[in-house]
Design an enzyme around this catalytic site. Structure first.
Site, PDB file in Angstrom:
ATOM      1  N   LYS A  67       0.802  -1.232   0.000  1.00 35.93           N
ATOM      2  CA  LYS A  67       0.000   0.000   0.000  1.00 35.93           C
ATOM      3  C   LYS A  67       0.838   1.286   0.000  1.00 35.93           C
ATOM      4  CE  LYS A  67      -4.387  -1.570   1.925  1.00 35.93           C
ATOM      5  NZ  LYS A  67      -5.469  -1.220   2.858  1.00 35.93           N
ATOM      6  N   ASP A 104     -10.481   3.689   0.937  1.00 37.38           N
ATOM      7  CA  ASP A 104     -10.851   3.250   2.299  1.00 37.38           C
ATOM      8  C   ASP A 104     -11.559   4.352   3.090  1.00 37.38           C
ATOM      9  OD1 ASP A 104     -10.139   0.597   2.340  1.00 37.38           O
ATOM     10  OD2 ASP A 104      -8.136   0.939   3.141  1.00 37.38           O
TER      11      ASP A 104
HETATM   12  P1  NAP Z   1      -1.981  -2.168  10.330  1.00 36.22           P
HETATM   13  O1  NAP Z   1      -1.575  -1.100   9.380  1.00 36.22           O
HETATM   14  O2  NAP Z   1      -1.097  -3.354  10.536  1.00 36.22           O
HETATM   15  O3  NAP Z   1      -2.258  -1.438  11.735  1.00 36.22           O
HETATM   16  C1  NAP Z   1      -2.728  -2.135  12.841  1.00 36.22           C
HETATM   17  C2  NAP Z   1      -2.792  -1.203  14.045  1.00 36.22           C
HETATM   18  O4  NAP Z   1      -3.283  -1.953  15.156  1.00 36.22           O
HETATM   19  C3  NAP Z   1      -1.439  -0.651  14.442  1.00 36.22           C
HETATM   20  O5  NAP Z   1      -1.590   0.630  14.980  1.00 36.22           O
HETATM   21  C4  NAP Z   1      -0.975  -1.620  15.507  1.00 36.22           C
HETATM   22  O6  NAP Z   1      -0.162  -1.064  16.499  1.00 36.22           O
HETATM   23  C5  NAP Z   1      -2.278  -1.982  16.191  1.00 36.22           C
HETATM   24  N1  NAP Z   1      -2.166  -3.328  16.751  1.00 36.22           N
HETATM   25  C6  NAP Z   1      -1.899  -4.468  16.101  1.00 36.22           C
HETATM   26  N2  NAP Z   1      -1.862  -5.493  16.961  1.00 36.22           N
HETATM   27  C7  NAP Z   1      -2.077  -4.983  18.183  1.00 36.22           C
HETATM   28  C8  NAP Z   1      -2.154  -5.540  19.480  1.00 36.22           C
HETATM   29  N3  NAP Z   1      -1.988  -6.845  19.682  1.00 36.22           N
HETATM   30  N4  NAP Z   1      -2.397  -4.713  20.516  1.00 36.22           N
HETATM   31  C9  NAP Z   1      -2.559  -3.402  20.305  1.00 36.22           C
HETATM   32  N5  NAP Z   1      -2.511  -2.793  19.096  1.00 36.22           N
HETATM   33  C10 NAP Z   1      -2.278  -3.595  18.051  1.00 36.22           C
HETATM   34  O7  NAP Z   1      -3.383  -2.798   9.914  1.00 36.22           O
HETATM   35  P2  NAP Z   1      -4.564  -2.018   9.185  1.00 36.22           P
HETATM   36  O8  NAP Z   1      -4.392  -2.128   7.730  1.00 36.22           O
HETATM   37  O9  NAP Z   1      -4.682  -0.686   9.825  1.00 36.22           O
HETATM   38  O10 NAP Z   1      -5.829  -2.939   9.556  1.00 36.22           O
HETATM   39  C11 NAP Z   1      -6.393  -2.924  10.830  1.00 36.22           C
HETATM   40  C12 NAP Z   1      -7.691  -3.735  10.820  1.00 36.22           C
HETATM   41  O11 NAP Z   1      -8.647  -3.094   9.995  1.00 36.22           O
HETATM   42  C13 NAP Z   1      -7.539  -5.157  10.274  1.00 36.22           C
HETATM   43  O12 NAP Z   1      -8.345  -6.009  11.026  1.00 36.22           O
HETATM   44  C14 NAP Z   1      -8.081  -5.058   8.862  1.00 36.22           C
HETATM   45  O13 NAP Z   1      -8.629  -6.278   8.392  1.00 36.22           O
HETATM   46  C15 NAP Z   1      -9.180  -4.025   9.070  1.00 36.22           C
HETATM   47  N6  NAP Z   1      -9.523  -3.311   7.833  1.00 36.22           N
HETATM   48  C16 NAP Z   1     -10.778  -3.428   7.385  1.00 36.22           C
HETATM   49  C17 NAP Z   1     -11.155  -2.753   6.242  1.00 36.22           C
HETATM   50  C18 NAP Z   1     -12.562  -2.887   5.742  1.00 36.22           C
HETATM   51  O14 NAP Z   1     -12.827  -2.548   4.586  1.00 36.22           O
HETATM   52  N7  NAP Z   1     -13.490  -3.336   6.580  1.00 36.22           N
HETATM   53  C19 NAP Z   1     -10.227  -1.955   5.553  1.00 36.22           C
HETATM   54  C20 NAP Z   1      -8.928  -1.848   6.048  1.00 36.22           C
HETATM   55  C21 NAP Z   1      -8.591  -2.547   7.202  1.00 36.22           C
HETATM   56  P3  NAP Z   1       1.309  -0.436  16.185  1.00 36.22           P
HETATM   57  O15 NAP Z   1       1.012   0.866  15.519  1.00 36.22           O
HETATM   58  O16 NAP Z   1       1.899  -0.301  17.527  1.00 36.22           O
HETATM   59  O17 NAP Z   1       1.964  -1.439  15.296  1.00 36.22           O
END
Ligand code: NAP
Length: 269
Positions: A67, A104
């Site tokens: 991305k 998004d």
């Molecule tokens: P990402 O870029 O990997 O970011 C994840 C975030 O969550 C980061 O800030 C991370 O913390 C935090 N995190 C991860 N594991 C954690 C834990 N065990 N405890 C506390 N914080 C934690 O992922 P993303 O792309 O933002 O996606 C996040 C979620 O949104 C996923 O479940 C994804 O499937 C969902 N999503 C859904 C859609 C939709 O269309 N519905 C679209 C996009 C994403 P750090 O910053 O400290 O690493």
């Protein structure tokens, strides 16, 4: 030669995008295809070089881990780099140039577009890519304070500043403040990830709880919200919403609204 779009990532087999876009192509009787393509990080440059020369390629959706890297290979007229900082869609613009964008934020905002958010307080959990799209949308909606719950406080504070938002960063186990909207933009609660442990009791009765996680569709967070009779939005709504914006960019027509229940059923199989 059939025009087509695709989703790229590594891995890619889990992606639901082909199901969604093919559903609409079939529903509308359009001649076109939508595929999933596994692209390794080292092959990203070659991928865009080849596809740019393919006249029937309409564009692609982009998922983990490309991305941010994909920004190198596209024009960025909407300054996505300077705002959300990552693209999830590339389409052909005027003269066939490859344009990068991010659907998004629009996909997130669609289901709550009727909600009066100006001046309200929102709670957002997570500080990753999805949170950036959420914060961008909330800033556009003139949100009041944003309480960002994150494990990395510095990163989260940087995000609030980046989007010009006021508010506060709190740890994940903090007691929730009064807020009109709570958004889970972290993977907590996803199948195979840790649970999201949160007490919704402090939220007012009119609060809306929005979980971006869509596997499972009915997360513990949404169950807790329903138990409190709060309004909820699930992750499939955003998933379908961001895909609809991309579909129109690829194929030139918006997908129809009817059939949404059939599409949800298909995605839940
Ligand atoms: P990402 O870029 O990997 O970011 C994840 C975030 O969550 C980061 O800030 C991370 O913390 C935090 N995190 C991860 N594991 C954690 C834990 N065990 N405890 C506390 N914080 C934690 O992922 P993303 O792309 O933002 O996606 C996040 C979620 O949104 C996923 O479940 C994804 O499937 C969902 N999503 C859904 C859609 C939709 O269309 N519905 C679209 C996009 C994403 P750090 O910053 O400290 O690493």
């Amino acid at each position: 030669m059939t025009k087509y779009a695709e989703v790229i990532g590594h891995p890619i087999s889990h992606s639901k995008s082909p199901l969604i876009h093919r559903f609409w192509l079939n529903q509308m009787g359009l001649v076109g295809d939508y595929r999933a393509q596994d692209v390794l990080p080292e092959d990203l440059n070659g991928y865009f070089r080849d596809r740019a020369l393919d006249p029937v390629w309409r564009g692609c959706n982009i998922t983990i881990p490309h991305k941010i890297a994909a920004l190198e290979y596209v024009t960025d007229p909407g300054d996505v780099r300077g705002s959300i900082g990552a693209i999830n869609t590339v389409f052909r613009g005027d003269g066939g140039v490859l344009v990068g964008t991010n659907t998004d934020a629009g996909g997130f905002y669609g289901p709550i577009a009727d909600m009066p958010l100006a001046g309200e307080t929102a709670i957002v959990i997570g500080a990753g890519g999805a949170a950036r799209a959420v914060l961008f949308a909330l800033a556009q909606a003139d949100i009041g304070d944003v309480i960002l719950l994150a494990r990395n406080g510095l990163k989260a504070a940087g995000l609030l500043a980046h989007f010009g938002l006021k508010g506060q960063v709190l740890p994940l186990d903090a007691r929730l403040p009064d807020a009109a909207l709570l958004v889970n933009a972290s993977p907590l609660g996803m199948k195979g990830k840790e649970a999201l442990e949160i007490d919704l009791a402090p939220l007012p009765d009119h609060a809306l709880v929005y979980d971006l996680v869509y596997a499972p569709i009915e997360t513990l967070l949404l169950k807790q919200a329903r138990a409190r009779a709060l309004e909820v939005v699930d992750g499939l709504e955003m998933l379908v919403g961001q895909a609809a914006i991309a579909f129109e960019l690829f194929f030139g027509v918006a997908p129809p609204d009817d059939g949404e229940n059939n599409l949800r059923e298909l995605l839940l199989k």
